[in-house]
Design a protein around this motif. Structure first.
Motif, PDB file in Angstrom:
ATOM      1  N   VAL A   1      44.949  50.557  34.661  1.00 54.48           N
ATOM      2  CA  VAL A   1      45.060  49.319  35.443  1.00 54.48           C
ATOM      3  C   VAL A   1      46.287  48.489  35.069  1.00 54.48           C
ATOM      4  N   GLY A   2      46.828  48.738  33.879  1.00 54.77           N
ATOM      5  CA  GLY A   2      48.115  48.137  33.553  1.00 54.77           C
ATOM      6  C   GLY A   2      48.083  46.745  32.940  1.00 54.77           C
ATOM      7  N   ASN A   3      46.922  46.174  32.762  1.00 55.07           N
ATOM      8  CA  ASN A   3      46.895  44.885  32.052  1.00 55.07           C
ATOM      9  C   ASN A   3      45.554  44.698  31.349  1.00 55.07           C
ATOM     10  N   GLU A   4      45.615  43.877  30.323  1.00 55.91           N
ATOM     11  CA  GLU A   4      44.476  43.719  29.417  1.00 55.91           C
ATOM     12  C   GLU A   4      43.254  43.114  30.097  1.00 55.91           C
TER      13      GLU A   4
ATOM     14  N   GLU B   1      54.082  48.284  35.790  1.00 54.84           N
ATOM     15  CA  GLU B   1      54.663  47.747  37.020  1.00 54.84           C
ATOM     16  C   GLU B   1      54.601  48.718  38.191  1.00 54.84           C
ATOM     17  N   LEU B   2      54.186  49.927  37.923  1.00 52.26           N
ATOM     18  CA  LEU B   2      54.072  50.894  39.027  1.00 52.26           C
ATOM     19  C   LEU B   2      52.990  50.466  40.003  1.00 52.26           C
ATOM     20  N   PRO B   3      53.146  50.817  41.260  1.00 53.89           N
ATOM     21  CA  PRO B   3      52.027  50.621  42.189  1.00 53.89           C
ATOM     22  C   PRO B   3      50.787  51.367  41.663  1.00 53.89           C
ATOM     23  N   ASP B   4      49.626  50.765  41.882  1.00 50.28           N
ATOM     24  CA  ASP B   4      48.389  51.301  41.294  1.00 50.28           C
ATOM     25  C   ASP B   4      48.171  52.778  41.586  1.00 50.28           C
ATOM     26  N   GLN B   5      48.401  53.155  42.835  1.00 50.05           N
ATOM     27  CA  GLN B   5      48.115  54.545  43.226  1.00 50.05           C
ATOM     28  C   GLN B   5      48.990  55.532  42.466  1.00 50.05           C
ATOM     29  N   LEU B   6      50.209  55.127  42.221  1.00 53.28           N
ATOM     30  CA  LEU B   6      51.112  56.021  41.495  1.00 53.28           C
ATOM     31  C   LEU B   6      50.751  56.044  40.006  1.00 53.28           C
ATOM     32  N   ARG B   7      50.441  54.863  39.480  1.00 54.06           N
ATOM     33  CA  ARG B   7      50.145  54.781  38.048  1.00 54.06           C
ATOM     34  C   ARG B   7      48.939  55.643  37.691  1.00 54.06           C
ATOM     35  N   MET B   8      47.908  55.561  38.509  1.00 53.43           N
ATOM     36  CA  MET B   8      46.692  56.311  38.170  1.00 53.43           C
ATOM     37  C   MET B   8      46.966  57.803  38.097  1.00 53.43           C
ATOM     38  N   VAL B   9      47.731  58.300  39.037  1.00 50.42           N
ATOM     39  CA  VAL B   9      47.997  59.736  39.052  1.00 50.42           C
ATOM     40  C   VAL B   9      48.851  60.142  37.855  1.00 50.42           C
TER      41      VAL B   9
ATOM     42  N   CYS C   1      35.683  53.524  37.869  1.00 53.58           N
ATOM     43  CA  CYS C   1      35.637  52.058  37.771  1.00 53.58           C
ATOM     44  C   CYS C   1      37.030  51.466  37.941  1.00 53.58           C
ATOM     45  N   ALA C   2      38.015  52.111  37.327  1.00 53.15           N
ATOM     46  CA  ALA C   2      39.384  51.606  37.446  1.00 53.15           C
ATOM     47  C   ALA C   2      39.843  51.674  38.895  1.00 53.15           C
ATOM     48  N   ALA C   3      39.521  52.781  39.556  1.00 54.57           N
ATOM     49  CA  ALA C   3      39.918  52.923  40.961  1.00 54.57           C
ATOM     50  C   ALA C   3      39.263  51.834  41.810  1.00 54.57           C
TER      51      ALA C   3
END
Lengths: 219, 179
Positions: A57-60, A151-159, A98-100
């Motif tokens: 998710v990229g943040n605390e 900072e990546l878009p969520d969809q890209l970061r998850m993959v 859950c993250a998704a």
């Protein structure tokens, strides 16, 4: 319960790296309704679960919510856990789900902000001055990579996290995120390229290829 | 990687190129299967850039045209090296320890406790509902049974009410016969 909270456990362990006997025993007890056993499982797996959530998710702040949600789901669904996979693997999947879900909700609530990030197509901070010595440091590279990941878009970061950090096969990633394998591969490539752009932005080509003989990469 | 090519960088560069050759050779077949056929024009740097994941993940056999391009193009070699470095750094992240900030585990445990309490209350309420339901059903059954019993007795000769009719003390038919 309070006694269990005082149990000293390793600060960090991978989601799948616990003693399986210990985890299996705890799972068996927890399935019979032993809440202390489940709390022990939480203590055992939470560092890895949090690390996964944070990377996804990229943040605390959001990572905390995801972890909490993941354990609640695990707690409620424990009786359905058949033990085909390890508890850690099961928890890993729950955390990804859950993250998704969390990211979907976040995207809905802040759609404009997400669009700004996704449409910019450029995660490069062109204003930042970079010290060449810092740039050469691998630890610094990792630090900046983590920032770029966030900072990546969520969809890209998850993959990219599931594939390159957690080494999941494309098939499993596609299954967990509910997308096609082709989509997973495309997102992975886009994510890597964005990270690459960010990581090497403003850097002299010679510094990128420190292992190569000097002056042989005249870009 | 934007189209520029630098050939002939010297023997040292060739040694470095040979270290790249193996993964390229493994993957170039699949790269070739995407865009290039034998006899087709040489791929551009942009074509190779799009195929970087395949180059990294490996393929079945080499497409000489791709190998030749990357081996002869220092821009593509640099691009590949950067791409690989990103992937390598990402792999290293898994081993990086992340300490959960204070309060994360406590938050999870308290939420579990709250959930368990809710579950217990729900179970209790569910139990009461079941008990109430059972009681209502039992009462209904008992009432039905009593009514049925009363009706049954009323049909039996000599039972309650039937004796009065049999004795002929009342009833219009008897009165008509006497007349």
């Amino acid at each position: 319960m309070s006694a269990l909270r005082a149990v000293e456990l390793p600060a960090q362990a991978p989601l799948g790296g616990h003693g399986s006997d210990l985890a299996d025993g705890l799972v068996a007890r927890a399935k019979e309704g032993d809440r202390d056993a489940f709390e022990h499982l939480v203590l055992l797996t939470s560092p890895a679960c949090y690390a996964l959530a944070l990377r996804l998710v990229g943040n605390e702040h959001d990572a905390r919510d995801v972890v909490q949600d993941a354990y609640l789901r695990a707690f409620k669904g424990l009786r359905k856990f058949r033990g085909d996979a390890s508890f850690s693997t099961w928890l890993h999947r729950i955390t990804v789900n859950c993250a998704a879900s969390h990211l979907e909700r976040r995207a809905r609530s802040s759609h404009d902000l997400l669009d700004d990030v996704a449409d910019s197509g450029n995660l490069v901070d062109s204003t930042a001055e970079r010290d060449p010595e810092r740039v050469a440091s691998s630890a610094d590279d990792r630090e900046r990579l983590v920032e770029a990941l966030a900072e990546l878009p969520d969809q890209l970061r998850m993959v990219v996290v599931l594939r390159d950090v957690y080494d999941l096969p494309h098939k499993e990633i596609a299954k967990q995120l509910g997308i096609s394998q082709t989509a997973a591969k495309v997102r992975l490539h886009r994510a890597r390229r964005k990270l690459q752009d960010r990581l090497f932005a403003g850097r002299s080509p010679a510094l990128d290829l420190t292992s190569t003989p000097a002056g042989r990469v005249p870009l | 990687m934007t189209g520029g090519r630098g050939r002939g960088a010297g023997p040292g560069a060739m040694r470095w190129v040979s270290s790249l050759r193996r993964p390229i050779a493994r993957a170039a077949g699949s790269v070739g299967s995407l865009s290039w056929r034998r006899g087709a024009p040489e791929p551009s740097c942009q074509d190779v850039a799009a195929a970087l994941p395949l180059i990294l993940e490996g393929g079945s056999e080499a497409a000489s045209v791709t190998i030749a391009h990357v081996q002869g193009c220092l821009a593509c070699q640099a691009e590949l090296a950067r791409y690989r470095k990103v992937v390598r750094l990402l792999h290293q992240l898994q081993a990086t320890e992340i300490e959960p900030p204070p309060g994360v585990v406590a938050g999870v445990l308290s939420s579990l406790e709250a959930a368990a309490s809710r579950h217990m209350i729900r179970s209790l309420l569910t139990g009461r509902r079941v008990a109430y339901g059972t009681a209502v059903l039992a009462a209904g059954g008992a009432a039905t049974g009593l009514v049925a019993l009363a009706r049954t007795r009323s049909r039996v000769p000599g039972g309650l009410g039937s004796g009065v009719l049999a004795g002929g003390t009342v009833g219009p038919a008897r009165t008509a016969g006497q007349a």
